[in-house]
Design a protein around this motif. Structure first.
Motif, PDB file in Angstrom:
ATOM      1  N   LYS A  28       0.952  -1.176  -0.145  1.00 65.26           N
ATOM      2  CA  LYS A  28       0.062   0.089   0.086  1.00 65.26           C
ATOM      3  C   LYS A  28       1.018   1.235   0.007  1.00 65.26           C
ATOM      4  CE  LYS A  28      -2.070   1.284   3.962  1.00 65.26           C
ATOM      5  NZ  LYS A  28      -2.919   1.203   4.879  1.00 65.26           N
ATOM      6  N   ARG A  29       0.514   2.086  -0.735  1.00 65.47           N
ATOM      7  CA  ARG A  29       1.338   3.439  -0.609  1.00 65.47           C
ATOM      8  C   ARG A  29       0.821   4.502   0.203  1.00 65.47           C
ATOM      9  NH1 ARG A  29       2.851   6.816  -6.153  1.00 65.47           N
ATOM     10  NH2 ARG A  29       4.125   8.341  -5.215  1.00 65.47           N
ATOM     11  N   VAL A  30       1.695   5.115   1.114  1.00 62.34           N
ATOM     12  CA  VAL A  30       1.124   6.065   2.076  1.00 62.34           C
ATOM     13  C   VAL A  30       0.955   7.427   1.314  1.00 62.34           C
ATOM     14  CG1 VAL A  30       1.756   7.445   3.894  1.00 62.34           C
ATOM     15  CG2 VAL A  30       2.623   5.056   3.952  1.00 62.34           C
ATOM     16  N   GLU A  31      -0.130   7.838   1.348  1.00 57.28           N
ATOM     17  CA  GLU A  31      -0.649   8.882   0.537  1.00 57.28           C
ATOM     18  C   GLU A  31      -0.018   9.966   0.670  1.00 57.28           C
ATOM     19  OE1 GLU A  31      -5.287   9.426   1.060  1.00 57.28           O
ATOM     20  OE2 GLU A  31      -4.687  11.161   0.235  1.00 57.28           O
ATOM     21  N   GLY A  32       0.438  10.703  -0.440  1.00 65.17           N
ATOM     22  CA  GLY A  32       1.238  11.904  -0.486  1.00 65.17           C
ATOM     23  C   GLY A  32       2.802  11.535  -0.277  1.00 65.17           C
ATOM     24  N   THR A  33       3.226  10.551  -0.254  1.00 66.61           N
ATOM     25  CA  THR A  33       4.396  10.144  -0.113  1.00 66.61           C
ATOM     26  C   THR A  33       4.772   8.919  -1.160  1.00 66.61           C
ATOM     27  OG1 THR A  33       4.254   8.068   1.404  1.00 66.61           O
ATOM     28  CG2 THR A  33       4.124  10.177   2.318  1.00 66.61           C
ATOM     29  N   ASN A  34       6.299   8.551  -1.201  1.00 64.58           N
ATOM     30  CA  ASN A  34       6.593   7.431  -1.905  1.00 64.58           C
ATOM     31  C   ASN A  34       6.753   6.076  -0.960  1.00 64.58           C
ATOM     32  OD1 ASN A  34       6.712   8.811  -4.000  1.00 64.58           O
ATOM     33  ND2 ASN A  34       8.992   9.138  -3.935  1.00 64.58           N
ATOM     34  N   VAL A  35       6.184   6.231   0.257  1.00 59.92           N
ATOM     35  CA  VAL A  35       6.522   5.061   1.394  1.00 59.92           C
ATOM     36  C   VAL A  35       5.613   4.062   0.782  1.00 59.92           C
ATOM     37  CG1 VAL A  35       6.603   4.559   3.327  1.00 59.92           C
ATOM     38  CG2 VAL A  35       7.044   6.894   2.860  1.00 59.92           C
ATOM     39  N   LEU A  36       6.159   2.787   0.950  1.00 56.56           N
ATOM     40  CA  LEU A  36       5.232   1.722   0.654  1.00 56.56           C
ATOM     41  C   LEU A  36       5.190   0.942   1.847  1.00 56.56           C
ATOM     42  CD1 LEU A  36       6.607   0.771  -3.049  1.00 56.56           C
ATOM     43  CD2 LEU A  36       4.369   1.914  -2.229  1.00 56.56           C
ATOM     44  N   VAL A  37       4.088   0.386   2.109  1.00 57.07           N
ATOM     45  CA  VAL A  37       3.998  -0.321   3.605  1.00 57.07           C
ATOM     46  C   VAL A  37       3.004  -1.558   3.432  1.00 57.07           C
ATOM     47  CG1 VAL A  37       4.272   1.687   4.984  1.00 57.07           C
ATOM     48  CG2 VAL A  37       1.947   1.000   4.356  1.00 57.07           C
ATOM     49  N   THR A  82      14.549  11.443   1.641  1.00 54.77           N
ATOM     50  CA  THR A  82      14.797  12.633   2.696  1.00 54.77           C
ATOM     51  C   THR A  82      14.003  12.169   3.958  1.00 54.77           C
ATOM     52  OG1 THR A  82      12.480  13.276   2.151  1.00 54.77           O
ATOM     53  CG2 THR A  82      14.336  14.194   0.873  1.00 54.77           C
ATOM     54  N   PRO A  83      14.346  12.985   5.043  1.00 55.47           N
ATOM     55  CA  PRO A  83      14.076  12.454   6.242  1.00 55.47           C
ATOM     56  C   PRO A  83      12.665  12.679   6.361  1.00 55.47           C
ATOM     57  CG  PRO A  83      15.946  13.902   6.531  1.00 55.47           C
ATOM     58  CD  PRO A  83      15.586  13.944   5.105  1.00 55.47           C
ATOM     59  N   ASP A  84      11.927  13.309   6.021  1.00 58.88           N
ATOM     60  CA  ASP A  84      10.241  13.849   6.198  1.00 58.88           C
ATOM     61  C   ASP A  84       9.955  12.603   5.460  1.00 58.88           C
ATOM     62  OD1 ASP A  84      11.420  15.029   3.329  1.00 58.88           O
ATOM     63  OD2 ASP A  84       9.017  15.175   3.186  1.00 58.88           O
ATOM     64  N   GLN A  85      10.348  11.760   4.423  1.00 57.70           N
ATOM     65  CA  GLN A  85       9.809  10.732   3.695  1.00 57.70           C
ATOM     66  C   GLN A  85      10.096   9.544   4.759  1.00 57.70           C
ATOM     67  OE1 GLN A  85       8.598   9.878   0.340  1.00 57.70           O
ATOM     68  NE2 GLN A  85       7.866  11.913   0.494  1.00 57.70           N
ATOM     69  N   ILE A  90       7.833   6.017   9.303  1.00 56.49           N
ATOM     70  CA  ILE A  90       8.176   5.709  10.636  1.00 56.49           C
ATOM     71  C   ILE A  90       6.353   5.687  11.283  1.00 56.49           C
ATOM     72  CG2 ILE A  90       8.808   6.252  13.133  1.00 56.49           C
ATOM     73  CD1 ILE A  90      11.589   7.068  11.700  1.00 56.49           C
ATOM     74  N   HIS A  91       6.096   6.870  10.937  1.00 50.58           N
ATOM     75  CA  HIS A  91       4.517   6.953  11.533  1.00 50.58           C
ATOM     76  C   HIS A  91       3.595   6.245  11.031  1.00 50.58           C
ATOM     77  CE1 HIS A  91       5.333  11.819  11.808  1.00 50.58           C
ATOM     78  NE2 HIS A  91       5.787  11.351  13.058  1.00 50.58           N
ATOM     79  N   GLU A  92       3.538   5.507   9.915  1.00 49.52           N
ATOM     80  CA  GLU A  92       2.906   4.769   9.442  1.00 49.52           C
ATOM     81  C   GLU A  92       2.909   3.276  10.095  1.00 49.52           C
ATOM     82  OE1 GLU A  92       0.425   5.826   7.241  1.00 49.52           O
ATOM     83  OE2 GLU A  92      -0.697   4.163   6.996  1.00 49.52           O
ATOM     84  N   VAL A  93       3.869   2.824  10.420  1.00 48.38           N
ATOM     85  CA  VAL A  93       4.119   1.545  10.832  1.00 48.38           C
ATOM     86  C   VAL A  93       4.578   1.384  12.317  1.00 48.38           C
ATOM     87  CG1 VAL A  93       4.828   0.751   8.406  1.00 48.38           C
ATOM     88  CG2 VAL A  93       6.659   1.372  10.139  1.00 48.38           C
ATOM     89  N   ALA A  94       5.089   2.696  12.864  1.00 50.43           N
ATOM     90  CA  ALA A  94       5.429   2.467  14.299  1.00 50.43           C
ATOM     91  C   ALA A  94       4.356   1.810  15.002  1.00 50.43           C
ATOM     92  CB  ALA A  94       5.640   3.827  14.748  1.00 50.43           C
ATOM     93  N   THR A  95       4.577   0.786  16.362  1.00 54.59           N
ATOM     94  CA  THR A  95       4.014   0.055  17.260  1.00 54.59           C
ATOM     95  C   THR A  95       4.689   0.589  18.433  1.00 54.59           C
ATOM     96  OG1 THR A  95       5.533  -1.651  17.101  1.00 54.59           O
ATOM     97  CG2 THR A  95       3.703  -1.772  15.335  1.00 54.59           C
ATOM     98  N   GLU A  96       3.932   0.047  19.529  1.00 55.46           N
ATOM     99  CA  GLU A  96       4.371   0.193  20.829  1.00 55.46           C
ATOM    100  C   GLU A  96       5.655  -0.764  21.043  1.00 55.46           C
ATOM    101  OE1 GLU A  96       1.428  -0.863  23.814  1.00 55.46           O
ATOM    102  OE2 GLU A  96      -0.086   0.431  23.041  1.00 55.46           O
ATOM    103  N   GLN A  97       5.755  -1.734  20.450  1.00 60.40           N
ATOM    104  CA  GLN A  97       7.120  -2.377  20.641  1.00 60.40           C
ATOM    105  C   GLN A  97       8.424  -1.481  19.859  1.00 60.40           C
ATOM    106  OE1 GLN A  97       4.358  -3.730  19.426  1.00 60.40           O
ATOM    107  NE2 GLN A  97       4.027  -4.728  21.378  1.00 60.40           N
ATOM    108  N   GLY A  98       7.938  -0.491  19.045  1.00 62.13           N
ATOM    109  CA  GLY A  98       9.365   0.226  18.459  1.00 62.13           C
ATOM    110  C   GLY A  98       9.217  -0.167  16.964  1.00 62.13           C
ATOM    111  N   VAL A  99      10.292   0.563  16.354  1.00 63.31           N
ATOM    112  CA  VAL A  99      10.679   0.638  15.203  1.00 63.31           C
ATOM    113  C   VAL A  99      12.478   0.117  14.700  1.00 63.31           C
ATOM    114  CG1 VAL A  99      10.839   1.840  12.876  1.00 63.31           C
ATOM    115  CG2 VAL A  99       8.973   2.191  14.468  1.00 63.31           C
ATOM    116  N   LEU A 100      12.669  -0.605  14.147  1.00 60.33           N
ATOM    117  CA  LEU A 100      14.033  -0.685  13.678  1.00 60.33           C
ATOM    118  C   LEU A 100      14.355  -0.236  12.229  1.00 60.33           C
ATOM    119  CD1 LEU A 100      16.916  -1.642  14.484  1.00 60.33           C
ATOM    120  CD2 LEU A 100      16.218  -3.683  13.502  1.00 60.33           C
TER     121      LEU A 100
END
Lengths: 331, 331
Positions: A28-37, A82-85, A90-100
């Protein structure tokens, strides 16, 4: 430049759209970004993010899915996102367990991923990262200080991804990712260059009988150029350099014979034939072998060889189920 | 000719050995032959055999495994295997349920597979075959009479393979294989040729801005040559020709955007982006998409597009588990 493209300025956009339309069950593409999740967000586990410049397909979006990555953040061809991408990922996939975050060692990537990490941490999101640097060819290069991160990165995605899927904590997932990095070494050779669409001409040129030994995945120079040799001699050159860095004798290893994008499987199998013979003679036991295009350089004709030393836990994680567009294990 | 090979006369041998050494969990070589069979013989089901000239890797040995083929019989590059090699494959995998051979429509292949079939039948082995002919580009060609069998063949392997694995009778497996053949159409385009190692020079040449429309998987001529166009226009040309042969409107289809070996995934995804847009506009529903190197022509830079009309049974069989070196479905 002969390519199946429409507009050199729109290649990344159309490629990303072409991926999502090919694999809606995975991506799935995160709207307004190039990020694929992942098509369906997985919660209750550490989230794994990787990325970097485009042009290395199937890396990284091809490895988004169950048992591997949660997000891929692609930049323009051979250019860090870029850092904002990255932060959007990170915003899209972050969980309580954290992000690597799994970052390949290039100056731009490391800087931008670290910046995104700081931004996320300032928002209270738990983020850590590892930096892959498996390329033994050169110590410093056009794009980086220290060794470059190349095809061995895919083993980090697979093994750390399986650890995260199995419920490992952020520290545990980071530890196993670092363990892969500490035990994997890679070196590459090219016989024909690739062309970045926006540039329109090959990134380097080689004479008709010349090869670049120790090539980087962006066409960066290696150790030297010499006349092209029979495949077995090329394997010997590469293996000597890898084995001088880590002595794999007596251990169990995973092998990756990775194509650079324009190299036919025929030649990768010819190379693998000798790789396996030499490893057997040296008392290095091959546990699993992967032959194919895993970390490419657009249409470059070349290959890299990676060896990863495995312990029992890493074997289990390597063999754990994975379901992504470009890396599947039935388990 | 720049290739990672040792000896032009030994490429097939080293490639086959390199495959078996890469995938011992999937493949076994039948002693004294080039035939590759499943590492563990599966009994109590129809055995599926395919093959043909080498140079199309991962076809066909890459599709040997659970849910697809039982044996692959490779010939020399772009040359049919001999009847005795095919017969050796039949001997190795034949079961009481019989053997189905999937043959691509080239004169040499059809003749040799049919000869092997007759020899096996005279020994009391139950053997049938189907002939794939999905290429809509030309009616007759350098290597064959009638339409050529190309990338659509992989769908036959997958769907007939799943039917065999599920316990279908020889008649049932042949019927579903033929149903795939009746419903799949393909067309290809090349922008750069490939070189057969033993020949040492490209099989054809194209001007700097030229493409071959309707190219065959051995580099056979297509319908015509013209100046290379933007990717979307090339897709339109190919789709028009496919849709003129079968009207897929209102149906569910599987799509394959197949690389010819030297085409980067980047470009295949750019092509796929437009393929999906056009199909949507035409009211053709895409059920599954496959993008990658499935039926190659060594290092040719080109692609083919295949559409397969699916009914409910074919969808189930396409999605059934498969575990082979180059085609995996987790199911």
């Amino acid at each position: 430049m002969k390519k199946f493209i429409n507009d050199v300025n729109n290649v990344e956009e159309e490629m990303i759209e072409g991926m999502v339309k090919a694999y809606p069950q995975y991506l799935k593409r995160v709207e307004g970004t190039n990020v694929l999740v992942r098509a369906e967000k997985k919660t209750n586990k550490v989230a794994l993010i990787s990325g970097g410049g485009s042009g290395h397909e199937p890396a990284h979006a091809g490895y988004v899915g169950r048992g591997m990555l949660d997000a891929a953040v692609p930049g323009p061809v051979f250019t860090s996102p870029t850092p904002d991408q990255i932060l959007a990922g990170i915003h899209e996939v972050a969980t309580e367990q954290g992000v690597l975050m799994v970052v390949k060692n290039y100056t731009g990537d490391v800087m931008n991923f670290e910046m995104a990490e700081e931004m996320a941490q300032s928002e209270g999101i738990s983020v850590k990262h590892v930096v892959t640097n498996d390329d033994v060819a050169v110590k410093n290069s056009s794009f980086t200080v220290g060794r470059r991160g190349v095809a061995g990165t895919v083993f980090v995605h697979k093994i750390a991804g399986a650890k995260a899927e199995a419920g490992g904590s952020l520290d545990e997932v980071q530890t196993i990712a670092q363990k892969v990095i500490d035990n994997v070494r890679t070196m590459g050779v090219a016989i024909n260059p690739c062309t970045v669409p926006a540039s329109g001409k090959p990134g380097f040129t080689l004479d008709e009988n010349e090869m670049e030994v120790g090539i980087g995945i962006h066409g960066e120079p290696g150790t030297h150029r010499e006349g092209i040799k029979p495949a077995n001699e090329i394997v010997d050159i590469v293996l000597d350099k890898i084995l001088a860095d880590i002595d794999y004798s007596g251990t169990d290893v995973a092998v990756m014979v990775n194509g650079s994008g324009g190299t036919p499987l025929m030649e990768l199998f010819v190379l693998n034939n000798h790789v396996q013979d030499v490893l057997q003679k040296k008392g290095i036991h091959v546990y699993r072998t992967f032959v194919g295009n895993y970390m490419t350089s657009i249409e470059m004709q070349g290959f890299s060889l990676s060896l990863l030393r495995l312990d029992d836990e890493m074997k289990k994680l390597l063999d754990a189920p994975a379901d992504t567009p470009s890396f599947k294990v039935l388990g």
